[in-house]
Design a protein around this motif. Structure first.
Motif, PDB file in Angstrom:
ATOM      1  N   ALA A   1       0.813  -1.220   0.000  1.00 12.18           N
ATOM      2  CA  ALA A   1       0.000   0.000   0.000  1.00 12.18           C
ATOM      3  C   ALA A   1       0.844   1.266   0.000  1.00 12.18           C
ATOM      4  O   ALA A   1       0.315   2.366  -0.015  1.00 12.18           O
ATOM      5  N   GLY A   2       2.160   1.093   0.024  1.00 10.79           N
ATOM      6  CA  GLY A   2       3.037   2.250   0.099  1.00 10.79           C
ATOM      7  C   GLY A   2       2.943   3.138  -1.135  1.00 10.79           C
ATOM      8  O   GLY A   2       2.647   2.684  -2.239  1.00 10.79           O
ATOM      9  N   SER A   3       3.231   4.396  -0.936  1.00  8.11           N
ATOM     10  CA  SER A   3       3.127   5.367  -2.025  1.00  8.11           C
ATOM     11  C   SER A   3       4.493   5.600  -2.667  1.00  8.11           C
ATOM     12  O   SER A   3       5.438   6.020  -1.995  1.00  8.11           O
ATOM     13  N   ARG A   4       4.601   5.322  -3.960  1.00 11.86           N
ATOM     14  CA  ARG A   4       5.851   5.580  -4.666  1.00 11.86           C
ATOM     15  C   ARG A   4       6.136   7.074  -4.779  1.00 11.86           C
ATOM     16  O   ARG A   4       7.276   7.490  -4.938  1.00 11.86           O
ATOM     17  N   ARG A   5       5.081   7.857  -4.675  1.00 14.89           N
ATOM     18  CA  ARG A   5       5.237   9.308  -4.842  1.00 14.89           C
ATOM     19  C   ARG A   5       6.150   9.901  -3.778  1.00 14.89           C
ATOM     20  O   ARG A   5       6.796  10.920  -4.004  1.00 14.89           O
ATOM     21  N   HIS A   6       6.222   9.251  -2.602  1.00 17.77           N
ATOM     22  CA  HIS A   6       7.015   9.799  -1.514  1.00 17.77           C
ATOM     23  C   HIS A   6       8.445   9.275  -1.491  1.00 17.77           C
ATOM     24  O   HIS A   6       9.232   9.679  -0.631  1.00 17.77           O
ATOM     25  N   LYS A   7       8.795   8.384  -2.399  1.00 10.51           N
ATOM     26  CA  LYS A   7      10.146   7.836  -2.410  1.00 10.51           C
ATOM     27  C   LYS A   7      11.126   8.866  -2.956  1.00 10.51           C
ATOM     28  O   LYS A   7      10.889   9.462  -4.008  1.00 10.51           O
ATOM     29  N   THR A   8      12.244   9.039  -2.242  1.00  9.34           N
ATOM     30  CA  THR A   8      13.258  10.001  -2.688  1.00  9.34           C
ATOM     31  C   THR A   8      14.642   9.364  -2.781  1.00  9.34           C
ATOM     32  O   THR A   8      15.631  10.066  -2.938  1.00  9.34           O
ATOM     33  N   SER A   9      14.712   8.028  -2.656  1.00  8.77           N
ATOM     34  CA  SER A   9      15.980   7.321  -2.815  1.00  8.77           C
ATOM     35  C   SER A   9      15.728   6.043  -3.605  1.00  8.77           C
ATOM     36  O   SER A   9      14.589   5.588  -3.738  1.00  8.77           O
ATOM     37  N   SER A  10      16.797   5.453  -4.110  1.00  9.58           N
ATOM     38  CA  SER A  10      16.654   4.301  -5.004  1.00  9.58           C
ATOM     39  C   SER A  10      16.182   3.044  -4.291  1.00  9.58           C
ATOM     40  O   SER A  10      15.573   2.166  -4.896  1.00  9.58           O
ATOM     41  N   SER A  11      16.448   2.938  -2.983  1.00  5.01           N
ATOM     42  CA  SER A  11      16.057   1.767  -2.212  1.00  5.01           C
ATOM     43  C   SER A  11      16.013   2.130  -0.732  1.00  5.01           C
ATOM     44  O   SER A  11      16.596   3.147  -0.324  1.00  5.01           O
ATOM     45  N   PRO A  12      15.344   1.315   0.105  1.00  2.28           N
ATOM     46  CA  PRO A  12      15.348   1.595   1.540  1.00  2.28           C
ATOM     47  C   PRO A  12      16.755   1.645   2.130  1.00  2.28           C
ATOM     48  O   PRO A  12      17.048   2.499   2.970  1.00  2.28           O
ATOM     49  N   THR A  13      17.627   0.748   1.665  1.00  5.54           N
ATOM     50  CA  THR A  13      19.001   0.741   2.182  1.00  5.54           C
ATOM     51  C   THR A  13      19.720   2.034   1.825  1.00  5.54           C
ATOM     52  O   THR A  13      20.465   2.593   2.650  1.00  5.54           O
ATOM     53  N   ALA A  14      19.480   2.522   0.617  1.00  4.08           N
ATOM     54  CA  ALA A  14      20.144   3.754   0.181  1.00  4.08           C
ATOM     55  C   ALA A  14      19.657   4.977   0.945  1.00  4.08           C
ATOM     56  O   ALA A  14      20.331   6.012   0.967  1.00  4.08           O
ATOM     57  N   SER A  15      18.486   4.874   1.580  1.00  2.43           N
ATOM     58  CA  SER A  15      17.946   6.012   2.318  1.00  2.43           C
ATOM     59  C   SER A  15      18.579   6.168   3.697  1.00  2.43           C
ATOM     60  O   SER A  15      18.385   7.181   4.358  1.00  2.43           O
TER      61      SER A  15
END
Length: 278
Positions: free
Chosen positions: A234-248
């Motif tokens: 259900a997560g929103s891709r619109r709020h992603k600002t990094s390539s992966s969770p690890t990269a964040s």
């Protein structure tokens, strides 16, 4: 919130994109109506019905020391009656939410915005006005330097900010993180739990087990797994600002200019000390 909403025992009013914070609204109303009179900045005795226009009501302009008898009434029965009234309204609403969601709820859950880019005047601890002792607080924390980088990427306008612009934006964010640190320090030990963003990204099941144990909810491993899957799907891709969770995680070390890294580390010192970020 998505993980918690998929667990039995918790009533959450799910109406995206807005978070329903009914208890906080009722608590804010309770705080206003039971506060002492303020004739300078709030309702006045003769004009309380039209000071700010229709739909606005301020602090009770008659809640002041007129005599010992009145003062005792406004300080005791008046407050107790309003507390009971607003609590009943909150309970009624979340019983409806539980029936609608078909859950047997022991708790209701709402999000408090300690870090709010849109309303710096908002009081994230307003719920304690109505429930000074009956709240369990889950503090979702993250390295504030990474929060700053994430916010900067999400709200990026295209032009490269100056160093002074970055410092101003960082200082504004630090006001919010300081407030969250103060809230945690002032909260009772047995009523608070920390969940780290970094743990949620690396070991999500273990992080969720900690929350379940804190709330003393009976949740089987398969239920925890499905709750995590629901949240991820259900997560929103619109709020992603990094390539992966690890990269964040730890992104500030490569994304922040060197001139800002030391300033950010110092400016977020209160938050880092309280929540254990080096």
């Amino acid at each position: 919130m998505r993980c918690l909403s998929a667990l039995d025992g918790i009533a959450i009013a799910r109406h995206p994109p807005c978070e329903v914070r009914y208890a906080q609204y009722m608590s804010a109303a309770f705080g206003v109506l039971t506060a002492a009179a303020d004739h300078e900045d709030s309702s006045r005795p003769n004009f309380f019905h039209r000071d700010k226009g229709e739909g606005w009501i301020g602090k009770n302009p008659f809640n002041r020391r007129l005599s010992k008898g009145y003062h005792k009434y406004f300080g005791d029965k008046y407050v107790a009656d309003f507390r009971q009234f607003f609590d009943e309204k909150v309970q009624d609403f979340y019983q409806l939410v539980a029936r609608t969601n078909n859950v047997a709820a022991e708790y209701f859950c709402e999000k408090a915005f300690y870090i709010n880019q849109y309303d710096a005047q908002q009081d994230p601890d307003v719920i304690f006005k109505l429930y000074p002792l009956g709240v369990r607080s889950i503090y979702l924390v993250r390295d504030p330097r990474d929060i700053f980088c994430s916010n900067r990427a999400f709200f990026h306008t295209g032009s490269e900010p100056t160093e002074q612009h970055l410092r101003n934006a960082l200082d504004r964010l630090a006001q919010h993180t300081d407030a969250m640190a103060r809230s945690y320090k002032n909260n009772r030990k047995e009523s608070k739990c920390i969940v780290r963003y970094e743990d949620l990204m690396r070991e999500p099941e273990d992080a969720l087990v900690g929350v379940v144990d804190f709330l003393d909810i009976d949740a089987q491993p398969d239920k925890l797994k499905s709750a995590l899957e629901f949240a991820q799907n259900a997560g929103s891709r619109r709020h992603k600002t990094s390539s992966s969770p690890t990269a964040s995680i730890g992104r500030w070390k490569t994304e922040l200019p060197e001139c800002m890294q030391e300033h950010a580390t110092q400016r977020f010192s209160k938050y880092r000390e309280v929540f254990g970020y080096t």
